[in-house]
Design a protein around this motif. Structure first.
Motif, mmCIF file in Angstrom:
data_model
loop_
_atom_site.group_PDB
_atom_site.id
_atom_site.type_symbol
_atom_site.label_atom_id
_atom_site.label_comp_id
_atom_site.label_asym_id
_atom_site.label_seq_id
_atom_site.Cartn_x
_atom_site.Cartn_y
_atom_site.Cartn_z
ATOM 1 N N ASP A 39 0.878 -1.105 -0.039
ATOM 2 C CA ASP A 39 -0.068 -0.050 0.022
ATOM 3 C C ASP A 39 0.922 1.006 -0.092
ATOM 4 O O ASP A 39 1.726 1.672 0.829
ATOM 5 N N THR A 41 -0.220 4.400 0.266
ATOM 6 C CA THR A 41 -0.635 5.134 1.176
ATOM 7 C C THR A 41 -1.407 6.408 0.372
ATOM 8 O O THR A 41 -1.748 7.366 1.175
ATOM 9 N N ASN A 44 -7.091 6.030 -2.065
ATOM 10 C CA ASN A 44 -7.852 5.164 -2.366
ATOM 11 C C ASN A 44 -7.136 3.636 -2.593
ATOM 12 O O ASN A 44 -7.715 2.852 -2.873
ATOM 13 N N ASN A 46 -5.526 1.630 -0.634
ATOM 14 C CA ASN A 46 -5.943 0.490 0.368
ATOM 15 C C ASN A 46 -6.817 -0.128 -0.219
ATOM 16 O O ASN A 46 -7.088 -1.420 -0.198
ATOM 17 N N ARG A 47 -8.248 0.550 -0.562
ATOM 18 C CA ARG A 47 -9.508 0.002 -0.947
ATOM 19 C C ARG A 47 -9.156 -0.945 -2.035
ATOM 20 O O ARG A 47 -9.842 -2.039 -2.292
ATOM 21 N N LEU A 49 -6.638 -1.970 -3.407
ATOM 22 C CA LEU A 49 -5.707 -3.318 -3.474
ATOM 23 C C LEU A 49 -6.287 -4.330 -2.505
ATOM 24 O O LEU A 49 -6.319 -5.604 -2.841
ATOM 25 N N LYS A 50 -7.423 -4.083 -1.391
ATOM 26 C CA LYS A 50 -8.010 -5.043 -0.608
ATOM 27 C C LYS A 50 -8.888 -5.727 -2.051
ATOM 28 O O LYS A 50 -9.039 -7.017 -1.759
ATOM 29 N N PHE A 67 0.159 -7.997 3.684
ATOM 30 C CA PHE A 67 -0.062 -6.464 3.572
ATOM 31 C C PHE A 67 1.286 -5.795 4.209
ATOM 32 O O PHE A 67 1.307 -5.853 5.170
ATOM 33 N N ARG A 69 2.906 -1.525 4.150
ATOM 34 C CA ARG A 69 2.513 -0.005 3.961
ATOM 35 C C ARG A 69 4.021 0.639 3.902
ATOM 36 O O ARG A 69 4.683 0.643 4.850
ATOM 37 N N THR A 94 1.061 -3.855 -6.069
ATOM 38 C CA THR A 94 1.163 -2.601 -5.701
ATOM 39 C C THR A 94 0.267 -1.829 -6.645
ATOM 40 O O THR A 94 -0.067 -2.120 -7.977
#
Length: 98
Positions: A39, A41, A44, A46-47, A49-50, A67, A69, A94
């Protein structure tokens, strides 16, 4: 001879200096592989990638999904973090999500 400022054109591309690098070797199959997710940072990322990881996990059944960061989207990831990710994973995902 003086130039009128309306006649000056600036090239925004600049100059990129990069050392050519070889691509990492590709693995034979994703099933059972260890997936690392970095991630960056962005707001958006993180959303994105999840959700992507969940879809990939359903399709390929990774052996592990981990995960990570990085400190800031505007800075390179710490070399120690990159080394840790490379050592612990077979593939890494990523993304930039604004």
């Amino acid at each position: 001879m003086a130039h009128d400022t309306d006649d000056i054109v600036f090239d925004p591309r600049g100059v990129v200096e990069a050392t050519p690098m070889r691509l990492a070797p590709r693995i034979g199959a994703l099933e059972g592989a260890r997936l690392g997710i970095l991630d960056n940072t962005k707001w958006n990322a993180n959303r994105l990638l999840k959700r992507t990881a969940a879809q990939l996990q359903a399709r390929f059944a990774f052996g592990a999904v981990t995960f990570y960061r990085k400190e800031s989207f505007s800075k390179d990831a710490d070399p120690a973090l990159i080394a840790a990710i490379a050592a612990a994973n077979d593939v890494v995902l990523t993304a930039i999500g604004d």
